[in-house]
Every structure is written in structure tokens, then in C-alpha cells.
Write a protein that holds these residues in place. Structure first.
Motif, PDB file in Angstrom:
ATOM      1  N   ASP A 288      27.146   3.672   8.908  1.00  0.00           N
ATOM      2  CA  ASP A 288      27.146   5.133   8.791  1.00  0.00           C
ATOM      3  C   ASP A 288      27.943   5.572   7.568  1.00  0.00           C
ATOM      4  O   ASP A 288      27.718   6.646   7.021  1.00  0.00           O
ATOM      5  CB  ASP A 288      27.759   5.760  10.052  1.00  0.00           C
ATOM      6  N   LEU A 289      28.893   4.734   7.162  1.00  0.00           N
ATOM      7  CA  LEU A 289      29.746   5.054   6.023  1.00  0.00           C
ATOM      8  C   LEU A 289      30.156   3.755   5.336  1.00  0.00           C
ATOM      9  O   LEU A 289      30.411   2.752   5.995  1.00  0.00           O
ATOM     10  CB  LEU A 289      30.993   5.809   6.502  1.00  0.00           C
ATOM     11  N   VAL A 290      30.210   3.779   4.014  1.00  0.00           N
ATOM     12  CA  VAL A 290      30.630   2.607   3.229  1.00  0.00           C
ATOM     13  C   VAL A 290      31.968   2.908   2.566  1.00  0.00           C
ATOM     14  O   VAL A 290      32.144   3.969   1.946  1.00  0.00           O
ATOM     15  CB  VAL A 290      29.577   2.260   2.152  1.00  0.00           C
ATOM     16  N   LEU A 291      32.912   1.996   2.719  1.00  0.00           N
ATOM     17  CA  LEU A 291      34.174   2.071   1.991  1.00  0.00           C
ATOM     18  C   LEU A 291      34.112   1.059   0.852  1.00  0.00           C
ATOM     19  O   LEU A 291      34.114  -0.144   1.085  1.00  0.00           O
ATOM     20  CB  LEU A 291      35.357   1.750   2.913  1.00  0.00           C
ATOM     21  N   HIS A 292      34.003   1.575  -0.371  1.00  0.00           N
ATOM     22  CA  HIS A 292      33.917   0.715  -1.554  1.00  0.00           C
ATOM     23  C   HIS A 292      35.340   0.457  -2.046  1.00  0.00           C
ATOM     24  O   HIS A 292      35.981   1.327  -2.620  1.00  0.00           O
ATOM     25  CB  HIS A 292      33.064   1.405  -2.624  1.00  0.00           C
ATOM     26  N   VAL A 293      35.831  -0.774  -1.791  1.00  0.00           N
ATOM     27  CA  VAL A 293      37.201  -1.135  -2.157  1.00  0.00           C
ATOM     28  C   VAL A 293      37.210  -1.672  -3.592  1.00  0.00           C
ATOM     29  O   VAL A 293      36.473  -2.604  -3.924  1.00  0.00           O
ATOM     30  CB  VAL A 293      37.775  -2.192  -1.189  1.00  0.00           C
ATOM     31  N   VAL A 294      38.057  -1.057  -4.428  1.00  0.00           N
ATOM     32  CA  VAL A 294      38.131  -1.408  -5.847  1.00  0.00           C
ATOM     33  C   VAL A 294      39.541  -1.921  -6.157  1.00  0.00           C
ATOM     34  O   VAL A 294      40.526  -1.367  -5.659  1.00  0.00           O
ATOM     35  CB  VAL A 294      37.836  -0.162  -6.723  1.00  0.00           C
ATOM     36  N   ASP A 295      39.629  -2.975  -6.953  1.00  0.00           N
ATOM     37  CA  ASP A 295      40.932  -3.439  -7.438  1.00  0.00           C
ATOM     38  C   ASP A 295      41.343  -2.533  -8.592  1.00  0.00           C
ATOM     39  O   ASP A 295      40.918  -2.711  -9.730  1.00  0.00           O
ATOM     40  CB  ASP A 295      40.837  -4.900  -7.895  1.00  0.00           C
ATOM     41  N   ALA A 296      42.172  -1.544  -8.291  1.00  0.00           N
ATOM     42  CA  ALA A 296      42.543  -0.539  -9.296  1.00  0.00           C
ATOM     43  C   ALA A 296      43.352  -1.129 -10.437  1.00  0.00           C
ATOM     44  O   ALA A 296      43.417  -0.559 -11.521  1.00  0.00           O
ATOM     45  CB  ALA A 296      43.333   0.587  -8.629  1.00  0.00           C
ATOM     46  N   SER A 297      43.982  -2.292 -10.202  1.00  0.00           N
ATOM     47  CA  SER A 297      44.828  -2.902 -11.231  1.00  0.00           C
ATOM     48  C   SER A 297      44.027  -3.744 -12.226  1.00  0.00           C
ATOM     49  O   SER A 297      44.559  -4.171 -13.243  1.00  0.00           O
ATOM     50  CB  SER A 297      45.901  -3.777 -10.578  1.00  0.00           C
ATOM     51  N   SER A 298      42.734  -3.980 -11.934  1.00  0.00           N
ATOM     52  CA  SER A 298      41.927  -4.826 -12.815  1.00  0.00           C
ATOM     53  C   SER A 298      41.547  -4.081 -14.089  1.00  0.00           C
ATOM     54  O   SER A 298      41.148  -2.913 -14.050  1.00  0.00           O
ATOM     55  CB  SER A 298      40.649  -5.262 -12.081  1.00  0.00           C
ATOM     56  N   GLU A 299      41.652  -4.770 -15.207  1.00  0.00           N
ATOM     57  CA  GLU A 299      41.230  -4.177 -16.477  1.00  0.00           C
ATOM     58  C   GLU A 299      39.712  -4.012 -16.535  1.00  0.00           C
ATOM     59  O   GLU A 299      39.189  -3.281 -17.367  1.00  0.00           O
ATOM     60  CB  GLU A 299      41.705  -5.053 -17.648  1.00  0.00           C
ATOM     61  N   MET A 300      39.000  -4.714 -15.643  1.00  0.00           N
ATOM     62  CA  MET A 300      37.535  -4.682 -15.643  1.00  0.00           C
ATOM     63  C   MET A 300      36.990  -3.875 -14.460  1.00  0.00           C
ATOM     64  O   MET A 300      35.875  -4.096 -14.021  1.00  0.00           O
ATOM     65  CB  MET A 300      36.989  -6.116 -15.582  1.00  0.00           C
ATOM     66  N   LEU A 301      37.773  -2.925 -13.956  1.00  0.00           N
ATOM     67  CA  LEU A 301      37.348  -2.237 -12.728  1.00  0.00           C
ATOM     68  C   LEU A 301      36.028  -1.491 -12.908  1.00  0.00           C
ATOM     69  O   LEU A 301      35.220  -1.444 -11.977  1.00  0.00           O
ATOM     70  CB  LEU A 301      38.444  -1.314 -12.198  1.00  0.00           C
ATOM     71  N   ASP A 302      35.765  -0.919 -14.082  1.00  0.00           N
ATOM     72  CA  ASP A 302      34.495  -0.205 -14.295  1.00  0.00           C
ATOM     73  C   ASP A 302      33.310  -1.161 -14.184  1.00  0.00           C
ATOM     74  O   ASP A 302      32.303  -0.841 -13.543  1.00  0.00           O
ATOM     75  CB  ASP A 302      34.481   0.483 -15.664  1.00  0.00           C
TER      76      ASP A 302
END
Length: 429
Positions: A288-302
């Protein structure tokens, strides 16, 4: 068929030179070859390989016989001999003929990126389902390459690149391997039926499912453990967990949801692997919902976010309601933090910060609430009152003569299932 397993203690540890070929096609794809090679180093170390050095070559196109040019093959031979390497790992996919040619020329075990990822998955798979899925992916990958694998398998007798199905399976003829693939697909079909029944039961019970997705090592398993006290393996390495884990999570209002951790994504994730794990990844489709977890500290996050979004599209889950969680904010510089958005669809968090977890729980509560509705229930209809508590959270109640007015904050899922029974008692705004 007998399965041969690989005992890492009994075999010489792989000592590898890592090789990347940067062609015009790679440049057009948008993949950063430097980052990709760095990621290959991390993958190799995760697989238990000692990385000795890296080599990169720029060419307009790949060499059909050697993949890299003949001159670069000779350079690789010198480097491997000097460093005592027994393996060469390539950052791109090789054909069976290229593996055979390189193997004979270099006298090294030759592995490509896809095979390396499959090897890691073979190490990580613990459940029967995971083991079946990995074996199917490995055999599907190796079938068209059997002509290039014979010496490779017989010479080293196991190790990186030959975990999972085992050498005895891989040295049988194509007919037997195709038969094994058909059998594995049948077993995957049974898994898919079982998962479909589970999802149907969850829907009937009104259970709401939230799926954690993200690039590998973004912190999904850590977040699941912190939120639900789940006994899951957490480690700072790629693909630390493989088999999906679902746990019940109680939100601040007392409502319970099902939170599912899924396998991490990575750029150039082998298509055979996506196909084999489709039954598991369907959990994302049904969420019903997706939580997209991102490593905010990564230089390649985009770039990492783009990879996740592309795979989500491929799975048919691109349009799902989504909250993006910029995790590991405690590892970010002030400059990195400033660039991260924070609004209804984006949260900056650390999985180890209690206040951030509370903020996330409240946001989940808001997202999974379908608005507030008032119902007028006759005093004699106590049976309807119990339905009110099924469809949401009763915020307030007032009594008027023979009726009672209930203000209810609706829950998604449950309200869609039971609200029709109360439609005639809804107070129109």
C-alpha cells in the motif's frame, strides 16, 4: 542431482585483479565507470575476495575475442603474475568465448560482475525459497556460457563464481540443466501461488503492507530492526540480507501494519536475478505504501536513487505511493544535509535516532489514514459500533437522544473493506 558445496576454509582465498572496460556505449548509458569500479571492489570484498589492484581501459567498442584489447590482456598477465593473483574479475558481462580465451591466455579464473553478484546471493540465501531463486538465476546465466566454463570449473573445483549449484551440476549436458531450470521454475511457481494466497489473506483481513526498498546497504534492515525489534542480520556490507522479512509494526494510534524488508538493488543487477526473484519482489507491487530508503551520506545518492526507481518501474511498481527516507543523516556533512529535502514525501532520518523513528511513525500514521468521517448510529445498533472500530480510530463521540455521533479517522485498507456497511449512517458534510 548431487550438489557440490564450496568450503571456503579448504580452498585458497581468491586474490583478484579487477578490470573495467569503458566504451562509448558505457559512457552513453550514464553509468559512472569510476564509481562502478569502486562498487565492484566492495562487491568482491563482500564475496570474500582479496582485491590486489584495479585496471581500466578506454576503447570505442569491446573486443569480441578478448573483451579488452590484446595488449591490455598482456598487461593484465604481467600485473597478475607480479602480484600473485589467481582470479580476474571484470566489471562488465563476458560471453562464454571471452571467458575461455581469457582463461587460457592468463591462466586465471575469470569472473564477471554478474557472476560475482550471483555468488554473493548464493552465500546469502538461507531459506529454501532464496536458494531456489539463486540456483535458477545462476543456471539461467551459465546455460549459454557452458562452452566457456569447463576448464574454469575443473581447474579450481569451486570457489567464487561456482557456489550454489555446484560443479557437478554445471558439468552435465545442456539437456539436464534445462530440465533442472524447468523444475526450479515449477517450484518458483508454487512459491508465487503461496505468496498470492498470503497476500489475498492479508487483503481480506484488511492488513496494510508497507515495503522497504532501496539501494543495497542503504540501511533497510537496520530500520526494520529498530522499528520492530526484528531479529535480522545487520552488517555494513553489500547484500547483507537476501531473504525478505516481514514484521508487524504498531503505529502510535494502536493500528498494526505489516512492514516488509526486500532485497537491496544495485546498478547492473542481473536480469536473471530480477526474473528469479520476481515472486519475492511482487511484495513491492502489492504494498500500500513504499518506503524508499536512501543512504544520504553517499556521494552517489542521486545515481543510486535512479537505479531503484528504474527497477521499481521494471517491476510495475513505479506509481506506488512513496515516502523517501534519507537515512544515515548522522554521517552527513552540514553541506550534504542542507541539500536534502524534508517535506511530506521526504524525511531526513537516522535509524538509530529515537526522535527520527517517532517522526517516521507519525508520518506513517498520517499517510495510512484516509481522512475523518462522522457517523450517526442508532443506540440500538451496537453491532455497527464494533464496525466503526474496524474501519478506523474513533476520535470522539456525542449522544443525541436515540442516536450517537462518532467521529472516525479512517484507516486505509480496513475502511475500504468495511465502510460500505456503514454508508447509510454517514453524516454528510
Amino acid at each position: 542431482m548431487r550438489t557440490t558445496t564450496y568450503d571456503t576454509a579448504a580452498e585458497e582465498r581468491p586474490r583478484a585483479v579487477l578490470v573495467s572496460l569503458v566504451t562509448d556505449e558505457v559512457k552513453r548509458s550514464g553509468i559512472d565507470p569510476v564509481y562502478s569500479l569502486e562498487e565492484l571492489v566492495a562487491l568482491a570484498e563482500t564475496a570474500g575476495v582479496e582485491v590486489l589492484t584495479t585496471l581500466a581501459q578506454n576503447r570505442e567498442t569491446k573486443d569480441t575475442k578478448w573483451f579488452i584489447g590484446k595488449g591490455k590482456v598482456q598487461e593484465l598477465k604481467v600485473v597478475a603474475d607480479e602480484l600473485g593473483a589467481n582470479t580476474a574479475i571484470f566489471d562488465q558481462e563476458l560471453s562464454g568465448a571471452q571467458v575461455r580465451n581469457l582463461e587460457e591466455e592468463l591462466d586465471l579464473k575469470i569472473i564477471d560482475r554478474t557472476q560475482l553478484i550471483l555468488d554473493i546471493f548464493a552465500q546469502r540465501a538461507k531459506t529454501r525459497e532464496g536458494i531456489i531463486q539463486v540456483e535458477l538465476a545462476q543456471l539461467s546465466y551459465l546455460l549459454p556460457r557452458l562452452s566457456g566454463q569447463g576448464r574454469n570449473l575443473s581447474r579450481l573445483g569451486g570457489g567464487i563464481g561456482s557456489r550454489g549449484p555446484g560443479e557437478s551440476k554445471l558439468e552435465t549436458d545442456r539437456r539436464h540443466i534445462r530440465g533442472r531450470i524447468d523444475e526450479l521454475k515449477r517450484q518458483i511457481g508454487e512459491v508465487e501461488k503461496h505468496r498470492t494466497l498470503q497476500r489475498q489473506r492479508r487483503k481480506k483481513s484488511g492488513a496494510v503492507q508497507v515495503a522497504l526498498v532501496g539501494y543495497t546497504n542503504a540501511g533497510k534492515s537496520t530500520l526494520l530492526r529498530q522499528l520492530t525489534n526484528a531479529d535480522v542480520y545487520v552488517q555494513n556490507q553489500l547484500f547483507a540480507t537476501l531473504d525478505p522479512t516481514s514484521r508487524t509494526l504498531e503505529l502510535p494510534g494502536g493500528r498494526e501494519i505489516v512492514l516488509t524488508d526486500t532485497v537491496g538493488f544495485i546498478q547492473n543487477l542481473p536480469h536473471n536475478l530480477i526474473a528469479a526473484f520476481r515472486a519475492t519482489l511482487e511484495e513491492v507491487n502489492e504494498a500500500d505504501l513504499v518506503l524508499h530508503v536512501v543512504d544520504a551520506s553517499s556521494e552517489m545518492l542521486d545515481d543510486q536513487m535512479k537505479v531503484v526507481e528504474q527497477i521499481m518501474e521494471e517491476l510495475g511498481a513505479g506509481g506506488k505511493p512513496q515516502i523517501r527516507l534519507y537515512n544515515k543523516k548522522d554521517l552527513c556533512t552540514p553541506e550534504q544535509l542542507e541539500l536534502l529535502p524534508e517535506d511530506e514525501g521526504n524525511l531526513r532520518i537516522s535509524a538509530y535516532d529515537e526522535k527520527d523513528l517517532e517522526k517516521l511513525m507519525n508520518r506513517l500514521q498520517e499517510e495510512l489514514t484516509g481522512g475523518t468521517v462522522t457517523y450517526r448510529i442508532p443506540a440500538a445498533r451496537g453491532d455497527l459500533v464494533s464496525q466503526l472500530y474496524k474501519i478506523g480510530e474513533v476520535v470522539s463521540q456525542e449522544f443525541e437522544e436515540e442516536d450517537a455521533l462518532y467521529e472516525v479517522r479512517l484507516h486505509k485498507g480496513e475502511s475500504e473493506k468495511y465502510a460500505y456497511m456503514l454508508e447509510d449512517y454517514k453524516v454528510q458534510p
